[in-house]
Enzyme design. Structure first.
Site, PDB file in Angstrom:
ATOM      1  N   ASP A   1      -6.204  -3.337  -2.640  1.00 55.95           N
ATOM      2  CA  ASP A   1      -6.219  -1.872  -2.763  1.00 55.95           C
ATOM      3  C   ASP A   1      -4.891  -1.357  -3.297  1.00 55.95           C
ATOM      4  OD1 ASP A   1      -4.943  -2.547  -0.326  1.00 55.95           O
ATOM      5  OD2 ASP A   1      -5.476  -0.626   0.587  1.00 55.95           O
TER       6      ASP A   1
ATOM      7  N   GLU B   1       0.830  -1.210   0.000  1.00 54.33           N
ATOM      8  CA  GLU B   1       0.000   0.000   0.000  1.00 54.33           C
ATOM      9  C   GLU B   1       0.865   1.261   0.000  1.00 54.33           C
ATOM     10  OE1 GLU B   1      -1.421   1.944   3.743  1.00 54.33           O
ATOM     11  OE2 GLU B   1      -3.242   0.880   3.161  1.00 54.33           O
TER      12      GLU B   1
END
Length: 385
Positions: free
Chosen positions: A131, A70
């Site tokens: 994500d 991330e």
């Protein structure tokens, strides 16, 4: 794969001036930046504090400087916003070499890298984080467009295709839906554990418009269903459980127990940066309006809030205030917006809190006009006329 629930190793948003004061070298980097670099002092400060010479984003969590996919994905986006191609390429190279075993065309990035129990450094958990994978695919695709680099566009398309194959499920009542990771989130008896903050609608619109695969249009629809369905009172949880027969349920097994905390704050952030004409924006803002009302009445966003009762734990770190600026502006709530801008001045963000600084780069960066998105999710950066 479960990511640290709080990723609390973070949260810092010193306003740009405060950041420069914290990092004396940042001003020199910003003013000396040539080659088309756009001035973004907060990005220069972030680089000085959190990115090492090799292109690794080093967090400040309890793991002693671990790196998350991330963090790499967000930094790639920020480098593109700043027109910082040398850093973009350095970040991409480190990510591919260390999180993808040297080949991003062959595998998804491992989500966690750091010091192992035996003292060596490397991948700690090879499961991916969807994500991060979406943000990397997006940053690559838009870098390919804005910098006219075909290899970036090709890598973006391959990564997006792998996300569809490995990180989605066809869920009854939702259709094709993004899972948090390839493994660990399909539960017994027709249930799935989902994370609403992993589904930024502007990224979904961009993927759907990029013609990578028609399935992305279905993920646009399911993502909106997840965010709205998981937020029945206008407060989004970090994690939700979807039952094929009962619909959305409170995730009682997770540590958060139905709370919206360090993951969920991004849902309001992502909603706030959507273009005014983006499909689904009004429905999303209508769903999340109670959070704007809470901030207006209390003077701060909550660090943790029960999604059913609205019972909150107390004020969040100032990074939440930075993250929520675009959302409050999109809601047209001038009173709440002004209170959060004042809160950031009165309570500057911690310069060594990684996640807080990330939220600030996103929230304050959008609020100050460093970047915007079109209705289909294309990046409008300040440096690109």
């Amino acid at each position: 794969m479960t990511k640290p629930v709080h990723r609390r190793a973070a949260l810092q948003t010193c306003a740009s001036a405060a950041l420069l004061a914290c990092f004396p070298g940042a001003q020199a980097q910003s003013t000396a930046a040539g080659g088309g670099r756009t001035a973004w002092p907060a990005w220069d400060a972030f680089k000085a504090q959190f990115i090492n010479e090799g292109g690794r984003v080093v967090s400040d969590d309890d793991g002693g400087g671990q790196t998350y996919s991330e963090g790499q994905s967000y930094a790639l986006f920020f480098a593109l916003v700043a027109n910082d191609r040398p850093m973009f390429e350095k970040l991409l190279r480190w990510t591919e070499n260390n999180l993808c075993e040297g080949d991003m065309t062959a595998r998804l990035p491992a989500w966690l890298w750091g010091r192992r129990p035996d003292g060596t450094w490397g991948v700690i958990d090879s499961n991916a984080a969807s994500d991060a994978d979406l943000w990397i695919a997006y940053a690559l695709g838009e870098a390919g467009r804005l910098w006219n680099e075909r290899s970036y566009r090709a890598l973006s398309a391959l990564l997006a295709a792998r996300v569809l194959r490995e990180e989605t499920a066809d869920i009854p009542g939702l259709g094709p839906t993004l899972l948090p990771a390839p493994k660990g989130f399909v539960q017994p008896n027709g249930r799935w554990r989902l994370n609403p903050s992993y589904m930024p609608m502007h990224l979904m619109h961009w993927l759907a418009a990029s013609d990578y695969d028609p399935q992305w249009k279905k993920l646009v629809d399911s993502s909106l269903k997840v965010i709205r369905g998981a937020s029945p009172k206008g407060f989004t949880p970090d994690w939700t459980v979807y039952d094929a027969k009962q619909g959305f349920l409170v995730d009682t097994e997770g540590k958060e127990k139905g709370q919206g905390t360090y993951n969920a704050i991004r849902v309001y952030l992502w909603a706030g940066v959507m273009h005014a004409d983006a499909p689904g924006r009004k429905a999303l803002l209508d769903t999340l309006a109670p959070m704007a009302r809470y901030v207006r009445e209390q003077g701060y966003p909550p660090e943790s809030i029960d999604i059913l009762t609205g019972q909150a734990s107390g004020p969040a770190p100032s990074g939440f205030s930075a993250a929520i600026l675009p959302f409050l502006r999109a809601m047209g709530d001038d009173k709440a917006l002004q209170s959060q801008r004042m809160r950031l001045e009165a309570r500057p963000l911690r310069p060594k809190a990684y996640y807080e600084q990330v939220l600030a780069l996103f929230g304050q960066g959008a609020f100050e006009g460093q970047y915007r998105f079109t209705a289909t999710g294309q990046l409008l950066a300040r440096w690109k006329p």
